[in-house]
Design a protein around this motif. Sequence first.
Motif, PDB file in Angstrom:
ATOM      1  N   PRO A 240      -2.167   4.260  -2.887  1.00  0.00           N
ATOM      2  CA  PRO A 240      -1.486   3.872  -1.729  1.00  0.00           C
ATOM      3  C   PRO A 240      -0.657   2.772  -1.313  1.00  0.00           C
ATOM      4  O   PRO A 240      -0.039   2.521  -1.194  1.00  0.00           O
ATOM      5  N   TYR A 241      -0.619   1.520  -2.019  1.00  0.00           N
ATOM      6  CA  TYR A 241      -0.176   0.176  -2.523  1.00  0.00           C
ATOM      7  C   TYR A 241       0.629   0.563  -3.187  1.00  0.00           C
ATOM      8  O   TYR A 241       1.540  -1.029  -3.561  1.00  0.00           O
TER       9      TYR A 241
ATOM     10  N   GLN B 183       7.190   0.205  -2.734  1.00  0.00           N
ATOM     11  CA  GLN B 183       6.013  -0.298  -3.231  1.00  0.00           C
ATOM     12  C   GLN B 183       5.486   0.929  -1.391  1.00  0.00           C
ATOM     13  O   GLN B 183       6.002   1.176  -0.231  1.00  0.00           O
ATOM     14  N   GLY B 184       4.321   1.471  -1.829  1.00  0.00           N
ATOM     15  CA  GLY B 184       3.772   2.421  -0.195  1.00  0.00           C
ATOM     16  C   GLY B 184       4.426   3.817  -0.957  1.00  0.00           C
ATOM     17  O   GLY B 184       5.233   4.322  -1.836  1.00  0.00           O
ATOM     18  N   GLN B 185       3.030   4.792  -0.481  1.00  0.00           N
ATOM     19  CA  GLN B 185       3.273   6.124  -0.635  1.00  0.00           C
ATOM     20  C   GLN B 185       4.504   6.962  -0.230  1.00  0.00           C
ATOM     21  O   GLN B 185       5.343   7.087  -0.734  1.00  0.00           O
TER      22      GLN B 185
ATOM     23  N   ARG C  10      -1.470   2.001 -10.192  1.00  0.00           N
ATOM     24  CA  ARG C  10      -1.140   0.935  -9.119  1.00  0.00           C
ATOM     25  C   ARG C  10       0.412   0.482  -9.574  1.00  0.00           C
ATOM     26  O   ARG C  10       0.636  -0.026  -8.084  1.00  0.00           O
TER      27      ARG C  10
END
Length: 109
Positions: free
Chosen positions: A30-31, A42-44, A103
Amino acid sequence: MIPDLPKPIADYIDANARLDIEGMLKPFAPYAVVRDDGGRHQGQAAIRTWIEQATIASRAIFTPDTLCHADGQVIVEGPTHGDFPGSPLRFTLRFTLEGDTIRALEISL
């Protein structure tokens, strides 16, 4: 496909071959952070937008042909074909994994 790719990377590449945005997004934490063409996503939500703009819009399909591990990353290289100037271009994708998720992903020529 290169044998022995870690599952989240194999899932991402398989989904890319189908231009499946949901499948491409699913392996990312998610991050997670993606760095590509000078941008940082950054992020979904940001990664979804990046996939739509950088991959789906130009029908860019990455075909890995080499794999190595260095500095805690999984490094995959290969050509990308699509509807963009200079196609095909050879890219290097540097994945940082965390468990069963991506990640970080850094893409370079």
